[in-house]
Design a protein around this motif. Structure first.
Motif, short mmCIF file in Angstrom:
data_model
loop_
_atom_site.label_atom_id
_atom_site.label_comp_id
_atom_site.label_asym_id
_atom_site.label_seq_id
_atom_site.Cartn_x
_atom_site.Cartn_y
_atom_site.Cartn_z
N UNK A 138 -13.20 -2.00 -2.49
CA UNK A 138 -12.37 -1.57 -3.87
C UNK A 138 -11.01 -0.73 -3.35
N UNK A 139 -11.48 0.28 -2.19
CA UNK A 139 -10.36 1.11 -1.70
C UNK A 139 -9.31 0.14 -1.22
N UNK A 140 -9.84 -1.05 -0.27
CA UNK A 140 -9.14 -1.71 0.15
C UNK A 140 -7.98 -2.44 -0.88
N UNK A 177 -23.34 1.46 -1.31
CA UNK A 177 -22.08 1.95 -2.17
C UNK A 177 -20.92 1.90 -1.06
N UNK A 178 -21.21 2.19 0.38
CA UNK A 178 -20.15 2.37 1.33
C UNK A 178 -19.28 0.85 1.20
N UNK A 179 -20.08 -0.14 1.34
CA UNK A 179 -19.60 -1.45 1.34
C UNK A 179 -18.59 -1.81 0.01
N UNK A 211 -2.80 7.16 -5.51
CA UNK A 211 -2.96 6.39 -6.57
C UNK A 211 -4.35 5.36 -6.30
N UNK A 212 -4.35 4.74 -5.21
CA UNK A 212 -5.41 3.84 -4.79
C UNK A 212 -6.63 4.20 -4.78
N UNK A 213 -6.94 5.87 -4.94
CA UNK A 213 -8.32 6.23 -4.52
C UNK A 213 -9.08 6.62 -6.18
N UNK A 224 -16.71 7.70 4.81
CA UNK A 224 -16.94 6.54 5.70
C UNK A 224 -16.00 5.51 4.90
N UNK A 225 -16.27 5.34 3.53
CA UNK A 225 -15.81 4.36 2.69
C UNK A 225 -14.42 4.27 2.17
N UNK A 226 -14.02 5.34 1.97
CA UNK A 226 -12.44 5.41 1.71
C UNK A 226 -11.62 5.01 2.98
N UNK A 227 -11.86 6.07 4.07
CA UNK A 227 -11.20 5.73 5.28
C UNK A 227 -11.01 4.29 5.67
N UNK A 228 -12.44 3.87 5.64
CA UNK A 228 -12.33 2.26 6.15
C UNK A 228 -11.55 1.60 5.38
#
Lengths: 566, 339
Positions: free
Chosen positions: B220-222, B213-215, B255-257, B112-116
């Motif tokens: 951070x991913x964003x 954690x998702x939030x 890189x962003x992950x 959920x979190x990384x794709x979002x």
């Protein structure tokens, strides 16, 4: 010349951020013919990069907005193409070589992977597929074209494993992969050492001829422009102010801005050179006796194996009071290590440094020593604390040396006046200042405790030429007023010629030549010094003739042992 | 690469050893006589004395520590005062349930979190971005147990979409025999009814557990996607004609992950802590309920065991993350290998 391959006509472009509209390009027109090399020059912020990005189509819109004008490539108006049509031209019709050879690579993918992607997606768009091994063969062939015969190793390497010169070559190879007709180069080689830069420029010249490319060069370095272009456009604040052939521009600049740019380029030879003298020679200030610095690295599982690198090797120097002593050398030559030892930040592995006759480890405490010697760093953008006002920056060394609050206030006012900044700047933050002003604050900070020696670590390399000159003038003025001694570290030999009375050339940790600036430049003895001087791009035919001549074989011999290529 | 991993593994084992010693020392320092607690207030002084002898509580401290570490090396965590069974046995019974919950939560967080975060970065400053930012903020600021209770009240009690508590409907009469993980074992046995039931049971507790954690990871991913998008090589890839989707997912995300994955590894630690509460709310028969019980009863061997198991969890998670990062970012392993 034949029909233009690229024609930009009356381009007006603006940026809108937070509801404010600012026009950055005004009626920009330029054209590049087939096989022609065209340069677009100007200071940073003049709009040349925006023009480049508008041509390639990587400007984010919004905030950018093209208000009028057209960009046509091979007769087709790029601005009216659909997105897929436009994308088809990227890499195959127009391709670019960006400025910084490290930042232009994706650090987590191998070179081979990045090159293969470029090739593969271009083929998908054009509807012609090759097998992976065919593509690899083509990549290796292209790498060979940019004089990288060890293509197989490079293919599997990550960008961080290559040297700066190799990266720049790979970047050019990437741009050539899809056989573009127009190559746009943004400041090629300026992030490299001069000898390597020279190689890159020669390579570009050769490629343009061999591959029948057209070249649009974007740069602020007039020396580079003179060596690698047929026609020149001069840009100032979004306007093209002058356009002419290479010879005309350099021999007979018409527009005042062009003239100003030319006048600011420090001359290497000829009557434009400014001689700097030490008015009262013979007062020894810094004596460096046979210092050597080894860096040891521990490695292995329990950090027991050692390997050592000799950064500085038995260097002897004598710097006199009132000198502007230049230490020149390419990256990795040991000049920064030497400077850090002078500042007491590194301890020499052997040998001794004396200031005013006292060994530097004899100084009772840091305070006394810091009052004697200070440093101005290369990049004022990162050497100033962004969260502190100018006054607060200046107060740091003063508080450290036990000044009272009141005396700090009067001293900061004095310092600002000294570096020609109005008193109102005292409460500003670094981001409110321009690059040159920030560097003035950095100089003021270094001067705050009344040091006798300033180490200047490339103090102007992050600034534009126009600003560079004002900072250099300020430094010369301060030297007179305060009887300062400068140790000036730089790779910019033209600037050194006009700023230092004595120079030392460093090569692989050793000083290969030192003496009065005039003598070293007029009659360089060491092969490396000659290679350096001959590589510097200059802006007039006269200087070109006065430069030391060096054969290709000699240059190769120096380059082969230079640290820049390893 | 192997060298890099070996180095990481050894340093993590040292961490575990340190943790074992630390928790043992703490357990001995806290006041109260474990023998007395185990026997209850009615036991006589002689009984307590015998119990202390049996438990080795009167031995010199170093001897106790040595015996403990020796047992630990042989997989023996001692006996629980409370249940009189080996602690290892108790933990092994409770572990699969927690492991399943935590693993499911992590998977939920990653998918959920990384794709979002990526979507929010690509559609930056549009409504998509704003909505996901607000939702993530709510997730971050709501404590897991509050969310757990709200979910239980609304989704289970009022709407009756999900079972209120437990791990599986006892009426199905299924016991996980392969790995102990219901979701995995039911697939192996092709018991789809069990799978569906287990999924319905696990969903609410793991949402409650995952939300924070998702939030965090999404945000951070964003921000790291946005940071990467401004780098020179991204412009270079675009100008070289690499399609936008490829630029985003291969060139930028790779890189962003790095930052969000590192955070996920750390998140794991708090996940086990939060699981204590969430498991309690949902009566999840995991190690947390066991841990809470043993702490309240001052069952020292069991407490130490539970802490060590969480430590092992944490270390395995970090080793996994390090391995993944080693693959994603060559700079990590090159730096280690070249030293």
């Amino acid at each position: 010349m034949s029909t233009p391959i690229l024609e930009v006509s009356s381009l007006n472009l603006s940026f809108t951020t937070y509801g404010r509209r600012a026009q950055v390009l005004h009626d920009v027109s330029l054209s590049v013919s087939k096989g022609e090399r065209v340069a677009l020059i100007g200071q940073s912020g003049s709009g040349k990069t925006v023009t480049m990005r508008a041509i390639i189509g990587t400007l984010p819109m919004p905030p950018a907005n093209i208000e009028s004008g057209s960009i046509s490539f091979e007769g087709r108006d790029l601005l009216n193409l659909t997105k897929p049509e436009r994308n088809r031209i990227k890499g195959t019709g127009i391709s670019i070589v960006l400025q910084d050879p490290l930042l232009s690579f994706n650090p987590v993918l191998t070179i081979g992977r990045q090159m293969d992607d470029i090739l593969r997606y271009a083929e998908i768009r054009l509807g012609q597929r090759q097998s992976a091994s065919q593509r690899k063969a083509l990549i290796l062939k292209t790498l060979n074209k940019v004089q990288l015969p060890q293509g197989v190793q490079i293919f599997d390497a990550y960008p961080m494993m290559l040297s700066g010169g190799m990266r720049q070559r790979v970047l050019i190879a990437m741009a050539l992969l899809n056989k573009p007709r127009l190559l746009i180069a943004d400041e090629p080689g300026t992030a490299l050492d001069v000898t390597t830069q020279k190689e890159i420029l020669n390579l570009l010249n050769k490629l343009v001829k061999d591959e029948e490319l057209s070249l649009l060069l974007i740069t602020h370095d007039l020396g580079v422009v003179r060596e690698i272009s047929d026609r020149v456009y001069v840009m100032e604040r979004g306007h093209i102010v002058e356009a002419n052939t290479n010879e005309e521009i350099f021999s007979n600049p018409v527009h005042p801005y062009t003239q100003k740019l030319m006048a600011c380029v420090p001359a290497l030879y000829g009557e434009r050179v400014r001689e700097v003298k030490n008015d009262q020679p013979g007062r020894p200030k810094i004596q460096v006796a046979a210092i050597t610095k080894d860096f040891t690295q521990r490695s292995g599982f329990f950090k027991r194996t050692w390997s050592s690198v000799r950064a500085v090797n038995s260097v002897n120097l004598e710097i006199e009071s009132g000198d502007v002593f230049g230490i020149a050398g390419e990256s990795g030559s040991g000049k920064t290590t030497l400077a850090k030892m002078l500042l007491g930040l590194h301890l020499p592995s052997s040998g001794q440094i004396k200031i005013d006759g006292r060994p530097i480890n004899d100084f009772s405490d840091a305070k006394e020593f810091r009052k004697l010697i200070q440093i101005v760093y290369q990049n004022p953008g990162s050497s100033l604390n962004p969260k502190r006002t100018v006054t607060q920056q200046l107060a740091v060394p003063l508080t450290f040396t036990n000044h009272s609050k009141a005396s700090i206030m009067t001293r900061t006012a004095e310092l600002l006046e000294m570096v020609d900044l109005p008193p109102s700047y005292a409460s500003m933050y670094p981001h409110e200042l321009s690059g040159g002003q920030k560097q003035r604050v950095a100089i003021a900070r270094a001067l705050s405790v009344n040091p006798k020696i300033l180490v200047l670590d490339e103090p102007t390399s992050a600034l534009d030429v126009l600003i560079q000159n004002t900072v250099i003038d300020l430094l010369l003025k301060l030297r007179q007023e305060l009887d300062l001694t400068y140790v000036f570290i730089s790779h910019d030999l033209s600037l050194m010629r006009n700023f230092c009375n004595r120079v030392a050339i460093m090569f692989r940790g050793e000083i290969c030549e030192q003496g009065l600036t005039r003598d070293v430049f007029a009659n360089p003895k060491h092969a490396y010094t000659r290679a350096l001087l001959s590589s510097i791009p200059v802006i007039s035919e006269r200087e070109e003739r006065l430069k030391p001549k060096i054969t290709t074989a000699e240059r190769q011999a120096v380059l082969a042992s230079s640290t820049a290529l390893t | 690469m192997l060298f890099y991993l070996a180095k990481r593994a050894i340093s993590l084992l040292l961490v575990l050893l340190g943790l074992a010693i630390l928790i043992f020392v703490i357990a001995r320092i806290v006041p109260g006589d474990p023998a007395r607690i185990a026997l209850g207030p009615l036991a006589t002084a002689t009984q307590v004395f015998e119990m202390r002898q049996e438990m080795g509580l009167d031995d010199p401290f170093v001897v106790q520590l040595w015996n403990y570490l020796y047992g630990l090396a042989h997989g023996d965590l001692g006996k629980s005062f409370l249940t009189s069974r080996p602690v290892m046995h108790d933990i092994m019974q409770a572990l699969p349930a927690t492991f399943e919950l935590v693993l499911f939560t992590i998977v939920l967080q990653v998918i959920l979190s990384i794709p979002l975060g990526v979507v929010a970065a690509i559609y930056r400053d549009t409504w998509v971005d704003n909505v996901s930012r607000i939702v993530s903020l709510i997730g971050v600021v709501t404590p897991g147990f509050v969310l757990a209770i709200i979910l239980q009240l609304v989704a289970s009690y009022k709407l009756q979409f999900f079972p209120v508590t437990g791990r599986i409907d006892q009426g199905l009469g299924y016991s996980a025999a392969h790995s102990g993980l219901l979701l995995v074992d039911s697939i192996i046995d092709q018991r789809w009814d069990v799978f569906g039931d287990a999924l319905r049971h696990i969903l609410l507790p793991s949402i409650a557990l995952a939300a924070g954690g998702i939030g965090q990871v999404m945000r951070i991913t964003r921000s790291s996607m946005i940071e990467v998008s401004g780098r020179d090589f991204i412009e270079a890839s675009r100008a070289n004609g690499i399609p936008e989707r490829v630029v985003q997912f291969r060139y930028m995300l790779r890189i962003a992950c790095i930052a969000p994955l590192t955070i996920l590894g750390l998140e794991f630690a708090s996940l086990i802590g939060n699981a204590f509460v969430v498991e309690f709310v949902f009566s999840w028969p995991g190690i947390a309920s066991y841990g809470v019980r043993t702490i309240l009863q001052k069952d020292l061997n069991a407490v130490i065991g539970v802490v060590l198991v969480s430590g092992v969890f944490f270390i395995i998670a970090n080793l996994t993350i390090d391995t993944i990062l080693g693959f994603i970012d060559p700079r990590n392993r090159l730096r280690e290998d070249s030293k």
